[in-house]
Design an enzyme around this catalytic site. Structure first.
Site, PDB file in Angstrom:
ATOM      1  N   ASP A 178     -90.500  -0.422  12.328  1.00 13.25           N
ATOM      2  CA  ASP A 178     -89.413  -0.291  11.361  1.00 13.25           C
ATOM      3  C   ASP A 178     -89.718  -1.160  10.141  1.00 13.25           C
ATOM      4  O   ASP A 178     -90.189  -2.295  10.280  1.00 13.25           O
ATOM      5  CB  ASP A 178     -88.100  -0.737  12.026  1.00 13.25           C
ATOM      6  CG  ASP A 178     -86.914  -0.624  11.106  1.00 13.25           C
ATOM      7  OD1 ASP A 178     -86.266   0.432  11.112  1.00 13.25           O
ATOM      8  OD2 ASP A 178     -86.627  -1.599  10.382  1.00 13.25           O
ATOM      9  N   ASN A 186     -84.339  -0.195  -1.499  1.00  8.24           N
ATOM     10  CA  ASN A 186     -83.561   0.871  -2.143  1.00  8.24           C
ATOM     11  C   ASN A 186     -82.543   0.317  -3.123  1.00  8.24           C
ATOM     12  O   ASN A 186     -82.356   0.855  -4.221  1.00  8.24           O
ATOM     13  CB  ASN A 186     -82.856   1.720  -1.080  1.00  8.24           C
ATOM     14  CG  ASN A 186     -83.802   2.682  -0.389  1.00  8.24           C
ATOM     15  OD1 ASN A 186     -84.774   3.146  -0.990  1.00  8.24           O
ATOM     16  ND2 ASN A 186     -83.525   2.989   0.860  1.00  8.24           N
ATOM     17  N   HIS A 191     -84.150   4.437  -4.944  1.00  4.17           N
ATOM     18  CA  HIS A 191     -84.577   5.286  -3.831  1.00  4.17           C
ATOM     19  C   HIS A 191     -85.982   5.845  -4.036  1.00  4.17           C
ATOM     20  O   HIS A 191     -86.687   6.125  -3.059  1.00  4.17           O
ATOM     21  CB  HIS A 191     -83.584   6.426  -3.623  1.00  4.17           C
ATOM     22  CG  HIS A 191     -82.293   5.953  -3.022  1.00  4.17           C
ATOM     23  ND1 HIS A 191     -82.152   5.747  -1.668  1.00  4.17           N
ATOM     24  CD2 HIS A 191     -81.090   5.644  -3.579  1.00  4.17           C
ATOM     25  CE1 HIS A 191     -80.921   5.328  -1.411  1.00  4.17           C
ATOM     26  NE2 HIS A 191     -80.258   5.256  -2.552  1.00  4.17           N
ATOM     27  N   ASP A 195     -88.882   5.759  -1.246  1.00  7.90           N
ATOM     28  CA  ASP A 195     -89.712   6.906  -0.857  1.00  7.90           C
ATOM     29  C   ASP A 195     -91.193   6.574  -1.001  1.00  7.90           C
ATOM     30  O   ASP A 195     -92.014   6.937  -0.147  1.00  7.90           O
ATOM     31  CB  ASP A 195     -89.374   8.122  -1.721  1.00  7.90           C
ATOM     32  CG  ASP A 195     -88.049   8.768  -1.346  1.00  7.90           C
ATOM     33  OD1 ASP A 195     -87.459   8.369  -0.325  1.00  7.90           O
ATOM     34  OD2 ASP A 195     -87.608   9.668  -2.082  1.00  7.90           O
ATOM     35  N   GLU A 221     -86.392   4.754   8.035  1.00  3.30           N
ATOM     36  CA  GLU A 221     -87.547   3.890   7.788  1.00  3.30           C
ATOM     37  C   GLU A 221     -88.293   3.538   9.070  1.00  3.30           C
ATOM     38  O   GLU A 221     -89.089   2.603   9.108  1.00  3.30           O
ATOM     39  CB  GLU A 221     -87.118   2.611   7.074  1.00  3.30           C
ATOM     40  CG  GLU A 221     -86.193   1.716   7.869  1.00  3.30           C
ATOM     41  CD  GLU A 221     -84.712   1.997   7.646  1.00  3.30           C
ATOM     42  OE1 GLU A 221     -83.909   1.053   7.781  1.00  3.30           O
ATOM     43  OE2 GLU A 221     -84.370   3.158   7.337  1.00  3.30           O
TER      44      GLU A 221
END
Length: 307
Positions: A178, A186, A191, A195, A221
């Site tokens: 993770d 973010n 965002h 990404d 994630e």
């Protein structure tokens, strides 16, 4: 028709019905949605007219109501020779073809087009229907953003490999990982940066996998790796290599450098008479929880002895 050349009366996105035919003498082309998957109405857009506008405005042909999309973001145009071009309309977050920012670019079959966070695949040619169905199958088993396998395929793969490991009494290790403080990325960088981090993680890790193993996006994630014929010690070494692979080299987005770390949970089935897919995932996930709450950027293995 307004003065800028695009219609303002309704959304003209064409969704495939299975009966559409291209115009006579014009090679058929379409756009297939790769990411995000929840924009269902744009799953397939057949390009029939000579121009299409993409943007956040509800009157755009590709109306993409997302914060990373400009009101009038980009335009798709077919020239007199039947070639398709994409042209940026001075958007804030840019128009990209195969992850290269462009102002105007001629499109080729198979190109990926990104408007903000939305990714399409451009298809054209005589075999567009077979290409379309191949792409739909690929999307069913792969993550549209990162290109690695998705959770659906991971669960099927894990179930098959557990059955084989039990049958042949071989070890199998599951690593769940993770991204640490991903929400902060973010919130602070946007965002699109988030990404970009996920795609870069996939790019770094996937080449480290052996052919018989699997690396997949588990959700959000989180990622997971299934290591066949690998005991716990091997799984720990593998996870530690990935931890360093992510932590030792900073990430770059829009010329800004920043660190990213990941936490890892490792669980192995070995010398067991029976175990379910859900039980192995639960064991690895419990170790990931320990890693996250033990300071992050670390590997936590399941040292519980199998009965």
């Amino acid at each position: 028709m307004s003065s800028n050349g695009w219609e303002e009366n309704q959304d003209h996105t064409v969704l495939w019905s299975g009966t559409d035919e291209p115009e006579t003498g014009v090679e058929e082309a379409c756009m297939i949605l790769l990411h995000p998957p929840d924009l269902i109405r744009h799953r397939r857009t057949t390009l029939r007219r000579d121009s299409y506008l993409a943007g956040r405005d509800i009157h755009c042909d590709l109306a993409l109501d997302l914060s990373t999309i400009s009101r009038l973001h980009a335009e798709l145009v077919r020239d007199d020779q039947g070639h398709w071009w994409v042209q940026d309309r001075k958007s804030t977050n840019g128009t990209f073809v195969n992850e290269r920012r462009v102002k105007r670019e001629r499109l080729s079959d198979g190109d990926q087009i990104r408007f903000g966070e939305v990714i399409f695949k451009f298809l054209t040619g005589d075999n567009i229907e077979s290409a379309y169905h191949e792409e739909i199958y690929r999307l069913a088993i792969q993550d549209g953003l990162t290109g690695v396998h998705n959770k659906r395929y991971l669960l099927d793969f894990l179930e098959r490999e557990i059955a084989g490991a039990l049958r042949h009494q071989q070890p199998l290790t599951l690593v769940i990982m993770d991204v640490d403080h991903f929400k902060r990325v973010n919130d602070q960088r946007g965002h699109l940066a988030g990404d970009a981090v996920l795609k870069e993680i996939a790019r770094r890790i996937e080449p480290r996998m052996r052919r018989e193993e699997l690396f997949a996006r588990y959700g959000g994630e989180e990622f997971a790796a299934v290591l066949t014929m690998t005991p716990l010690e091997g799984g720990i070494r593998f996870a530690e290599q990935l931890r360093r692979l992510v932590a030792d080299e900073q990430f770059i987005f829009e010329n800004a450098r920043f660190p990213i770390t990941m936490s890892f949970g490792v669980a192995t089935m070995q010398d067991e008479q029976d175990i379910t897919r859900e039980a192995l995932i639960k064991r690895a996930d419990a170790q990931l929880y320990k890693a996250k709450h033990g300071g992050r950027n670390r590997v936590c293995p399941d040292l519980t002895k199998s009965e």
